[in-house]
Design a protein around this motif. Structure first.
Motif, PDB file in Angstrom:
ATOM      1  N   MET A  56      -3.351 -29.214  -2.036  1.00 42.36           N
ATOM      2  CA  MET A  56      -2.169 -29.514  -1.227  1.00 42.36           C
ATOM      3  C   MET A  56      -1.292 -28.287  -1.110  1.00 42.36           C
ATOM      4  N   GLY A  57      -1.173 -27.524  -2.204  1.00 43.31           N
ATOM      5  CA  GLY A  57      -0.398 -26.292  -2.149  1.00 43.31           C
ATOM      6  C   GLY A  57      -0.992 -25.292  -1.176  1.00 43.31           C
ATOM      7  N   ILE A  58      -2.332 -25.222  -1.146  1.00 40.45           N
ATOM      8  CA  ILE A  58      -3.009 -24.300  -0.229  1.00 40.45           C
ATOM      9  C   ILE A  58      -2.778 -24.718   1.224  1.00 40.45           C
ATOM     10  N   VAL A  59      -2.913 -26.021   1.508  1.00 38.52           N
ATOM     11  CA  VAL A  59      -2.681 -26.518   2.873  1.00 38.52           C
ATOM     12  C   VAL A  59      -1.248 -26.213   3.311  1.00 38.52           C
ATOM     13  N   ALA A  60      -0.290 -26.499   2.430  1.00 38.36           N
ATOM     14  CA  ALA A  60       1.114 -26.259   2.770  1.00 38.36           C
ATOM     15  C   ALA A  60       1.382 -24.770   2.975  1.00 38.36           C
ATOM     16  N   ALA A  61       0.760 -23.939   2.150  1.00 35.84           N
ATOM     17  CA  ALA A  61       0.952 -22.495   2.298  1.00 35.84           C
ATOM     18  C   ALA A  61       0.392 -21.999   3.624  1.00 35.84           C
ATOM     19  N   ILE A  62      -0.809 -22.461   3.976  1.00 36.30           N
ATOM     20  CA  ILE A  62      -1.440 -22.052   5.233  1.00 36.30           C
ATOM     21  C   ILE A  62      -0.585 -22.477   6.421  1.00 36.30           C
ATOM     22  N   GLU A  63      -0.013 -23.682   6.349  1.00 37.47           N
ATOM     23  CA  GLU A  63       0.815 -24.172   7.454  1.00 37.47           C
ATOM     24  C   GLU A  63       2.075 -23.337   7.614  1.00 37.47           C
ATOM     25  N   LEU A 114      -8.997 -29.100   7.720  1.00 32.46           N
ATOM     26  CA  LEU A 114      -7.559 -29.300   7.520  1.00 32.46           C
ATOM     27  C   LEU A 114      -6.841 -27.965   7.342  1.00 32.46           C
ATOM     28  N   TYR A 115      -7.475 -27.026   6.645  1.00 34.52           N
ATOM     29  CA  TYR A 115      -6.879 -25.698   6.490  1.00 34.52           C
ATOM     30  C   TYR A 115      -6.646 -25.055   7.866  1.00 34.52           C
ATOM     31  N   ALA A 116      -7.694 -25.084   8.708  1.00 32.83           N
ATOM     32  CA  ALA A 116      -7.600 -24.462  10.034  1.00 32.83           C
ATOM     33  C   ALA A 116      -6.560 -25.173  10.899  1.00 32.83           C
ATOM     34  N   ALA A 117      -6.569 -26.507  10.873  1.00 28.31           N
ATOM     35  CA  ALA A 117      -5.622 -27.276  11.672  1.00 28.31           C
ATOM     36  C   ALA A 117      -4.186 -27.001  11.224  1.00 28.31           C
ATOM     37  N   ALA A 118      -3.982 -26.900   9.908  1.00 27.76           N
ATOM     38  CA  ALA A 118      -2.637 -26.639   9.382  1.00 27.76           C
ATOM     39  C   ALA A 118      -2.112 -25.296   9.877  1.00 27.76           C
ATOM     40  N   PHE A 119      -2.984 -24.299   9.951  1.00 21.13           N
ATOM     41  CA  PHE A 119      -2.547 -22.981  10.425  1.00 21.13           C
ATOM     42  C   PHE A 119      -2.128 -23.031  11.887  1.00 21.13           C
ATOM     43  N   VAL A 120      -2.941 -23.662  12.731  1.00 19.06           N
ATOM     44  CA  VAL A 120      -2.627 -23.729  14.163  1.00 19.06           C
ATOM     45  C   VAL A 120      -1.348 -24.534  14.386  1.00 19.06           C
ATOM     46  N   ILE A 121      -1.210 -25.654  13.669  1.00 18.05           N
ATOM     47  CA  ILE A 121       0.011 -26.464  13.777  1.00 18.05           C
ATOM     48  C   ILE A 121       1.224 -25.628  13.367  1.00 18.05           C
ATOM     49  N   VAL A 123       1.559 -22.318  13.641  1.00 17.50           N
ATOM     50  CA  VAL A 123       1.833 -21.347  14.707  1.00 17.50           C
ATOM     51  C   VAL A 123       2.593 -22.015  15.852  1.00 17.50           C
ATOM     52  N   LEU A 124       2.089 -23.162  16.299  1.00 16.68           N
ATOM     53  CA  LEU A 124       2.721 -23.862  17.421  1.00 16.68           C
ATOM     54  C   LEU A 124       4.127 -24.340  17.050  1.00 16.68           C
ATOM     55  N   GLY A 125       4.293 -24.791  15.811  1.00 16.48           N
ATOM     56  CA  GLY A 125       5.602 -25.260  15.371  1.00 16.48           C
ATOM     57  C   GLY A 125       6.638 -24.144  15.348  1.00 16.48           C
ATOM     58  N   GLN A 126       6.248 -22.973  14.870  1.00 14.99           N
ATOM     59  CA  GLN A 126       7.181 -21.848  14.824  1.00 14.99           C
ATOM     60  C   GLN A 126       7.611 -21.427  16.227  1.00 14.99           C
ATOM     61  N   LEU A 127       6.657 -21.357  17.138  1.00 13.58           N
ATOM     62  CA  LEU A 127       6.962 -20.954  18.505  1.00 13.58           C
ATOM     63  C   LEU A 127       7.837 -21.989  19.193  1.00 13.58           C
ATOM     64  N   TYR A 128       7.529 -23.260  18.972  1.00 18.72           N
ATOM     65  CA  TYR A 128       8.295 -24.340  19.600  1.00 18.72           C
ATOM     66  C   TYR A 128       9.743 -24.335  19.108  1.00 18.72           C
ATOM     67  N   GLN A 129       9.936 -24.287  17.792  1.00 17.00           N
ATOM     68  CA  GLN A 129      11.283 -24.408  17.238  1.00 17.00           C
ATOM     69  C   GLN A 129      12.183 -23.256  17.662  1.00 17.00           C
ATOM     70  N   THR A 130      11.611 -22.046  17.730  1.00 16.75           N
ATOM     71  CA  THR A 130      12.408 -20.904  18.174  1.00 16.75           C
ATOM     72  C   THR A 130      12.813 -21.053  19.638  1.00 16.75           C
ATOM     73  N   SER A 131      11.882 -21.473  20.476  1.00 15.39           N
ATOM     74  CA  SER A 131      12.176 -21.643  21.906  1.00 15.39           C
ATOM     75  C   SER A 131      13.155 -22.783  22.128  1.00 15.39           C
ATOM     76  N   MET A 364       8.102 -18.958   2.162  1.00 13.11           N
ATOM     77  CA  MET A 364       7.639 -20.346   2.178  1.00 13.11           C
ATOM     78  C   MET A 364       6.149 -20.475   1.840  1.00 13.11           C
ATOM     79  N   PRO A 365       5.267 -19.645   2.423  1.00 11.87           N
ATOM     80  CA  PRO A 365       3.854 -19.765   2.045  1.00 11.87           C
ATOM     81  C   PRO A 365       3.627 -19.498   0.560  1.00 11.87           C
ATOM     82  N   VAL A 366       4.332 -18.493   0.030  1.00 11.36           N
ATOM     83  CA  VAL A 366       4.211 -18.175  -1.397  1.00 11.36           C
ATOM     84  C   VAL A 366       4.731 -19.334  -2.239  1.00 11.36           C
ATOM     85  N   ALA A 367       5.877 -19.893  -1.835  1.00 10.63           N
ATOM     86  CA  ALA A 367       6.463 -21.010  -2.586  1.00 10.63           C
ATOM     87  C   ALA A 367       5.529 -22.215  -2.594  1.00 10.63           C
TER      88      ALA A 367
END
Length: 411
Positions: A56-63, A114-121, A123-131, A364-367
């Motif tokens: 779970m820590g790895i998934v959260a870090a990747i996201e 799940l690792y791959a999906a978490a990373f893409v989610i 990326v999209l989340g960061q771009l969306y929230q900033t815009s 955040m990824p490190v945490a």
């Protein structure tokens, strides 16, 4: 020219009559509902596939790794059409999360998917929230920013109140995959809402510059605005602490205390109920209390609530502590967002938000990974206690004189 002079009210209506702003907030409410179900479904998927807190820590870090791309996201938000960015992110999150849900239901998904999906989610989340942050001032008048940000936070915590209970029942009665599919549909609704908005924007003018030059302008502005700089420094440490807590929250309640998915959902919902009140109070308190006092007080109280969370196991005590933390977050979050919007010229909004998010979320990824390691080899309780301690100590940075100066100037 000071930052206030770059604002123009144009033909923007008052908040109560601004149908675009109300539509925007309503669309966010739907997306927030989906996100809360996702926060329950994803950890339970990981536990089904691996049974490991470290996973779970790895998934959260990747996201959270894509937060390192925030400077790039800020340039894109200032260079490109923000509405199209929002539409792109919503549509592809709809497709991706729907696919994850279907694969889980078919029992063909792996932890690596799940690792791959978490990373893409991520990326999209960061771009969306900033815009999205950079788009809000185009929808409302400057004097309504405190109010619209508080309402937006209130909608988030309304979802925190209602959605986890519903999500817990869905997961318990059906499957985490169903919860993920419901989350995907919330992004489809968000897509349709954004499509209906008029977001006419100014784009970067003048000679073309490199991405590096544009990024540097955002960093330079934040470094010069001491109120933004020290708020970001405080959040840098606070976010590290809260990430330790949030990464292991569901795992702690499920694996360590033994709560069911339904109980976890209701615990989170109770926290959301209190936070709705916090969001309502935020603009009222802002008329009577300074930014400096609000941020410091909420930071200390919220950090202590996380620290104490690690020592209790009863449902009511944990629900109360979670409610205190979310109330504090719902009061302070609109203040921080509004500070950034009020102090920043329109053409820099995307980059200043991205720079601030990069500065505050870089660890955040490190945490998240540290949370997994501590929980795997020591305990989830220790992880949460450390997180609360760090968040509490970080709050004292809000007492820097620059925030006092901002309040004196009436920002």
């Amino acid at each position: 020219m000071n930052s206030a002079e770059v604002w123009q009210t144009g033909d923007k209506q008052s908040f109560k009559s601004n149908r675009q702003a109300l539509r925007f907030i309503g669309g966010n409410l739907v997306s927030f509902f989906g996100d809360q179900i996702y926060l329950i479904a994803l950890p339970l998927m990981v536990l089904v596939l691996t049974g490991s807190p470290l996973s779970m820590g790895i998934v959260a870090a990747i996201e959270r790794v894509p937060v390192l791309l925030q400077p790039l996201a800020g340039v894109l938000a200032d260079r490109l059409n923000r509405k199209r960015i929002l539409l792109f992110c919503d549509f592809f999150r709809f497709l991706l999360l729907g696919s994850v849900g279907v694969l889980f239901l078919a029992e063909t998904i792996t932890i690596y998917v799940l690792y791959a999906a978490a990373f893409v989610i991520g990326v999209l989340g960061q771009l969306y929230q900033t815009s999205q942050f950079a788009s809000i001032p185009k929808l409302v008048r400057k004097q309504d920013l405190d109010l619209v940000n508080a309402w937006n936070t209130g909608m988030f915590h309304t979802a925190v109140f209602l959605a986890p209970g519903l999500g817990g029942w869905i997961v318990a009665l059906y499957n985490p995959g169903i919860g993920m599919i419901i989350n995907s549909l919330s992004f489809l609704i968000g897509f349709l809402v954004v499509w209906s908005l008029r977001l006419e924007e100014e784009r970067l003018q003048g000679e073309k510059r490199s991405f590096t030059q544009d990024m540097s302008e955002g960093f330079h502005f934040v470094m010069q605005q001491r109120a933004l700089l020290y708020t970001n420094i405080a959040m840098f440490f606070s976010v590290f602490g809260t990430t330790l807590f949030l990464t292991m929250l569901i795992v702690h309640l499920k694996a360590n205390i033994g709560f069911s998915a339904v109980s976890i959902g209701w615990l989170l919902s109770i926290g959301g109920l209190g936070a709705i009140g916090g969001a309502v109070l935020s603009p009222i308190l802002r008329r009577r209390v300074t930014y400096r006092t609000l941020l410091f007080g909420c930071g200390v109280l919220g950090g202590l609530s996380i620290f104490l969370f690690s020592f209790y196991q009863s449902f009511m005590a944990l629900a109360l502590l979670n409610a205190v933390g979310t109330i504090c977050a719902s009061i302070s979050s609109p203040c921080i967002v509004t500070l950034r919007q009020k102090l920043t010229p329109e053409h820099l909004l995307g980059r200043v938000q991205a720079t601030s998010r990069f500065m505050t979320w870089a660890l955040m990824p490190v945490a998240a990974l540290v949370a997994g390691v501590i929980s795997e080899y020591i305990s989830t309780s220790m992880t949460i206690a450390i997180g609360g301690s760090v968040s509490t100590i970080a709050s004292f940075i809000y007492l820097h004189p620059s925030l006092k100066k901002v309040d004196r100037e009436g920002t």
